[in-house]
Write a protein that holds these residues in place. Structure first.
Motif, PDB file in Angstrom:
ATOM      1  N   VAL A 119       0.846  -1.191   0.000  1.00 38.27           N
ATOM      2  CA  VAL A 119       0.000   0.000   0.000  1.00 38.27           C
ATOM      3  C   VAL A 119       0.885   1.247   0.000  1.00 38.27           C
ATOM      4  O   VAL A 119       1.922   1.290   0.662  1.00 38.27           O
ATOM      5  CB  VAL A 119      -0.962   0.008   1.217  1.00 38.27           C
ATOM      6  CG1 VAL A 119      -0.196   0.041   2.525  1.00 38.27           C
ATOM      7  CG2 VAL A 119      -1.941   1.186   1.132  1.00 38.27           C
ATOM      8  N   ILE A 120       0.480   2.233  -0.780  1.00 38.48           N
ATOM      9  CA  ILE A 120       1.147   3.537  -0.812  1.00 38.48           C
ATOM     10  C   ILE A 120       0.385   4.454   0.133  1.00 38.48           C
ATOM     11  O   ILE A 120      -0.835   4.606   0.006  1.00 38.48           O
ATOM     12  CB  ILE A 120       1.157   4.118  -2.240  1.00 38.48           C
ATOM     13  CG1 ILE A 120       2.001   3.227  -3.162  1.00 38.48           C
ATOM     14  CG2 ILE A 120       1.673   5.547  -2.243  1.00 38.48           C
ATOM     15  CD1 ILE A 120       1.807   3.525  -4.638  1.00 38.48           C
ATOM     16  N   ASP A 121       1.072   5.045   1.062  1.00 45.03           N
ATOM     17  CA  ASP A 121       0.376   5.882   2.042  1.00 45.03           C
ATOM     18  C   ASP A 121      -0.209   7.130   1.399  1.00 45.03           C
ATOM     19  O   ASP A 121      -1.349   7.513   1.682  1.00 45.03           O
ATOM     20  CB  ASP A 121       1.329   6.271   3.173  1.00 45.03           C
ATOM     21  CG  ASP A 121       1.785   5.058   3.964  1.00 45.03           C
ATOM     22  OD1 ASP A 121       0.921   4.243   4.347  1.00 45.03           O
ATOM     23  OD2 ASP A 121       2.996   4.912   4.191  1.00 45.03           O
ATOM     24  N   VAL A 122       0.565   7.798   0.555  1.00 45.52           N
ATOM     25  CA  VAL A 122       0.103   9.013  -0.119  1.00 45.52           C
ATOM     26  C   VAL A 122       0.504   8.936  -1.585  1.00 45.52           C
ATOM     27  O   VAL A 122       1.688   8.841  -1.913  1.00 45.52           O
ATOM     28  CB  VAL A 122       0.729  10.288   0.497  1.00 45.52           C
ATOM     29  CG1 VAL A 122       0.170  11.530  -0.207  1.00 45.52           C
ATOM     30  CG2 VAL A 122       0.476  10.355   1.994  1.00 45.52           C
ATOM     31  N   LEU A 123      -0.477   8.986  -2.488  1.00 44.56           N
ATOM     32  CA  LEU A 123      -0.199   9.071  -3.920  1.00 44.56           C
ATOM     33  C   LEU A 123      -0.642  10.442  -4.398  1.00 44.56           C
ATOM     34  O   LEU A 123      -1.773  10.865  -4.156  1.00 44.56           O
ATOM     35  CB  LEU A 123      -0.929   7.980  -4.695  1.00 44.56           C
ATOM     36  CG  LEU A 123      -0.610   7.937  -6.198  1.00 44.56           C
ATOM     37  CD1 LEU A 123       0.863   7.619  -6.439  1.00 44.56           C
ATOM     38  CD2 LEU A 123      -1.494   6.920  -6.923  1.00 44.56           C
ATOM     39  N   GLN A 124       0.267  11.122  -5.109  1.00 46.30           N
ATOM     40  CA  GLN A 124       0.000  12.483  -5.552  1.00 46.30           C
ATOM     41  C   GLN A 124       0.091  12.579  -7.074  1.00 46.30           C
ATOM     42  O   GLN A 124       0.976  11.967  -7.687  1.00 46.30           O
ATOM     43  CB  GLN A 124       1.034  13.440  -4.933  1.00 46.30           C
ATOM     44  CG  GLN A 124       1.060  13.390  -3.413  1.00 46.30           C
ATOM     45  CD  GLN A 124       2.420  13.801  -2.842  1.00 46.30           C
ATOM     46  OE1 GLN A 124       2.620  14.935  -2.459  1.00 46.30           O
ATOM     47  NE2 GLN A 124       3.363  12.865  -2.786  1.00 46.30           N
ATOM     48  N   VAL A 125      -0.804  13.327  -7.676  1.00 43.00           N
ATOM     49  CA  VAL A 125      -0.719  13.609  -9.103  1.00 43.00           C
ATOM     50  C   VAL A 125       0.385  14.654  -9.275  1.00 43.00           C
ATOM     51  O   VAL A 125       0.262  15.786  -8.802  1.00 43.00           O
ATOM     52  CB  VAL A 125      -2.057  14.135  -9.653  1.00 43.00           C
ATOM     53  CG1 VAL A 125      -1.955  14.361 -11.163  1.00 43.00           C
ATOM     54  CG2 VAL A 125      -3.193  13.167  -9.323  1.00 43.00           C
ATOM     55  N   HIS A 126       1.463  14.266  -9.952  1.00 46.94           N
ATOM     56  CA  HIS A 126       2.685  15.086  -9.953  1.00 46.94           C
ATOM     57  C   HIS A 126       2.468  16.450 -10.602  1.00 46.94           C
ATOM     58  O   HIS A 126       2.922  17.472 -10.079  1.00 46.94           O
ATOM     59  CB  HIS A 126       3.795  14.325 -10.681  1.00 46.94           C
ATOM     60  CG  HIS A 126       5.164  14.677 -10.218  1.00 46.94           C
ATOM     61  ND1 HIS A 126       6.220  13.809 -10.272  1.00 46.94           N
ATOM     62  CD2 HIS A 126       5.671  15.817  -9.681  1.00 46.94           C
ATOM     63  CE1 HIS A 126       7.304  14.378  -9.781  1.00 46.94           C
ATOM     64  NE2 HIS A 126       6.992  15.603  -9.436  1.00 46.94           N
ATOM     65  N   LYS A 149      -5.184   0.331  -2.405  1.00 47.72           N
ATOM     66  CA  LYS A 149      -3.798   0.447  -2.872  1.00 47.72           C
ATOM     67  C   LYS A 149      -3.126   1.727  -2.372  1.00 47.72           C
ATOM     68  O   LYS A 149      -1.897   1.809  -2.339  1.00 47.72           O
ATOM     69  CB  LYS A 149      -3.745   0.386  -4.404  1.00 47.72           C
ATOM     70  CG  LYS A 149      -4.122  -0.972  -4.971  1.00 47.72           C
ATOM     71  CD  LYS A 149      -3.946  -1.006  -6.484  1.00 47.72           C
ATOM     72  CE  LYS A 149      -4.249  -2.393  -7.032  1.00 47.72           C
ATOM     73  NZ  LYS A 149      -4.022  -2.475  -8.498  1.00 47.72           N
ATOM     74  N   ILE A 150      -3.931   2.732  -2.033  1.00 45.36           N
ATOM     75  CA  ILE A 150      -3.401   3.982  -1.488  1.00 45.36           C
ATOM     76  C   ILE A 150      -4.266   4.399  -0.305  1.00 45.36           C
ATOM     77  O   ILE A 150      -5.442   4.030  -0.218  1.00 45.36           O
ATOM     78  CB  ILE A 150      -3.345   5.114  -2.538  1.00 45.36           C
ATOM     79  CG1 ILE A 150      -4.749   5.547  -2.956  1.00 45.36           C
ATOM     80  CG2 ILE A 150      -2.537   4.691  -3.755  1.00 45.36           C
ATOM     81  CD1 ILE A 150      -4.768   6.744  -3.912  1.00 45.36           C
ATOM     82  N   ARG A 151      -3.671   5.163   0.610  1.00 50.24           N
ATOM     83  CA  ARG A 151      -4.402   5.591   1.806  1.00 50.24           C
ATOM     84  C   ARG A 151      -4.868   7.035   1.715  1.00 50.24           C
ATOM     85  O   ARG A 151      -5.882   7.408   2.297  1.00 50.24           O
ATOM     86  CB  ARG A 151      -3.512   5.412   3.044  1.00 50.24           C
ATOM     87  CG  ARG A 151      -3.262   3.974   3.429  1.00 50.24           C
ATOM     88  CD  ARG A 151      -2.649   3.883   4.829  1.00 50.24           C
ATOM     89  NE  ARG A 151      -2.573   2.506   5.283  1.00 50.24           N
ATOM     90  CZ  ARG A 151      -1.449   1.809   5.387  1.00 50.24           C
ATOM     91  NH1 ARG A 151      -0.289   2.381   5.066  1.00 50.24           N
ATOM     92  NH2 ARG A 151      -1.452   0.563   5.811  1.00 50.24           N
ATOM     93  N   ALA A 152      -4.092   7.879   1.043  1.00 45.22           N
ATOM     94  CA  ALA A 152      -4.436   9.303   0.956  1.00 45.22           C
ATOM     95  C   ALA A 152      -4.146   9.802  -0.450  1.00 45.22           C
ATOM     96  O   ALA A 152      -3.271   9.278  -1.153  1.00 45.22           O
ATOM     97  CB  ALA A 152      -3.649  10.108   1.989  1.00 45.22           C
ATOM     98  N   ILE A 153      -4.897  10.835  -0.850  1.00 45.80           N
ATOM     99  CA  ILE A 153      -4.804  11.386  -2.200  1.00 45.80           C
ATOM    100  C   ILE A 153      -4.207  12.791  -2.137  1.00 45.80           C
ATOM    101  O   ILE A 153      -4.627  13.619  -1.331  1.00 45.80           O
ATOM    102  CB  ILE A 153      -6.199  11.440  -2.857  1.00 45.80           C
ATOM    103  CG1 ILE A 153      -6.707  10.013  -3.125  1.00 45.80           C
ATOM    104  CG2 ILE A 153      -6.169  12.240  -4.155  1.00 45.80           C
ATOM    105  CD1 ILE A 153      -8.133   9.961  -3.633  1.00 45.80           C
ATOM    106  N   GLY A 154      -3.234  13.024  -3.008  1.00 39.01           N
ATOM    107  CA  GLY A 154      -2.636  14.354  -3.096  1.00 39.01           C
ATOM    108  C   GLY A 154      -2.556  14.826  -4.525  1.00 39.01           C
ATOM    109  O   GLY A 154      -2.626  14.042  -5.479  1.00 39.01           O
TER     110      GLY A 154
END
Length: 330
Positions: A119-126, A149-154
């Motif tokens: 799991v990715i804790d934070v995935l961000q749209v670059h 698959k991810i915990r937080a969205i950035g």
């Protein structure tokens, strides 16, 4: 160490994060993997639990090194892993934006593999992609979150308008933008948005590519493909203006707090907004030693205003971080 809940779901991270762009080597004159692993593994010793990376940092190299360091150090339960998506490359010379749903979903799986985690804790749209409806990108991010698959969205480098559209599909936990004493462009747009929406701010470039470290001098040279060779701030006569500001900031920090300009610069970012995190780039373990000097004191509004006045007095020809923006696909 001060900490922050990233999404009101007990995903807690340190208010200083380790930035790993330089660890990837690309645009930073190469990398030393063994030294980078030691740096990552030493971060929790200083209370730094957030590690921020991206696929494009070294074209997978930074994520691979982060994943290896965390695995070998048995650190997964001690750190918050943040990475990004929505850039692609067909060579190490050409990077373009691609925030399509298909690309985002693929990158998430690739990042999970390189980071050696489930799991990715934070995935961000670059970067936002002008060729893709922001709602399509948000749908992909929501799908990843719902799948566990991810915990937080950035989102990173988004405008308030883009964040508003994105939020209609998926809530934004974190906004990552360039922010430091020399690059305060978000004060008039992104900052009001994150405050109004109670969104966390992840400030990248908090030391402005090392300018605010206090270790730069007028004759400093940068090796290989180091991005500072193309950064307008590091070209004269601007370079001299920024160095003069750093000199006076060093004096201000010493006289008022017994600190250095580096401590002052990080503290300034943290005290601008209680829900902010400052990214601290490091490639050597000893570069994290100064983190310990950031805690236990604060800058009030008057001090922050004086600091900004020092910068504005010296830097008469300021320039932002625009040179770093990758192009959209044609």
């Amino acid at each position: 160490m001060e900490t922050l809940d990233l999404n009101d779901k007990q995903l807690n991270a340190s208010r200083i994060g380790l930035g790993t762009w330089a660890i990837g080597g690309w645009m930073w004159g190469g990398t030393d993997e063994a030294q980078s692993i030691r740096t990552i593994q030493s971060a929790p010793d200083h209370g730094v639990t957030l590690i921020d990376t991206a696929p494009v940092y070294g074209f997978g190299a930074s994520e691979e090194i982060v994943g290896k360091a965390v695995k070998q150090g048995a650190m997964r339960d001690k750190v918050v892993l943040a990475t990004k998506c929505a850039l692609e490359w067909d060579s190490k010379e050409r990077v373009v934006r691609n925030a399509s749903k298909q690309r985002v979903l693929k990158e998430a799986d690739d990042s999970l593999r390189r980071l050696r985690t489930d799991v990715i804790d934070v995935l961000q749209v670059h970067w936002p992609d002008p060729n893709v409806d922001v709602r399509e990108t948000a749908e992909a991010m929501a799908e990843l979150r719902d799948a566990g698959k991810i915990r937080a969205i950035g989102v990173s480098n988004f405008t308030p308008e883009q964040m508003t559209s994105f939020s209609e599909v998926a809530a934004i936990d974190i906004a990552q933008n360039p922010y430091n004493l020399f690059e305060r462009g978000i004060d008039d747009d992104v900052f009001p948005w994150v405050r109004e929406n109670d969104t966390r701010l992840l400030a990248y470039g908090a030391l402005c590519r090392g300018l605010l470290s206090g270790r730069m001098h007028a004759n400093r040279e940068f090796p290989g493909d180091d991005l500072r060779n193309n950064d307008p701030k590091f070209q004269q006569p601007r370079f001299g203006q920024y160095l003069a500001a750093v000199d006076e900031l060093e004096t201000f920090a010493h006289d008022n707090y017994g600190k250095h300009v580096l401590d002052l610069a990080i503290r300034w970012v943290l005290d601008q907004y209680p829900r902010s995190i400052a990214l601290w780039g490091a490639r050597k373990p000893e570069q994290l030693d100064a983190v310990d000097d950031v805690w236990g004191w604060q800058l009030d509004a008057s001090a922050r205003a004086q600091i900004e006045q020092i910068v504005d007095r010296h830097v008469t020809d300021p320039v932002g971080p625009e040179f770093m923006a990758p192009p959209a696909q044609k």
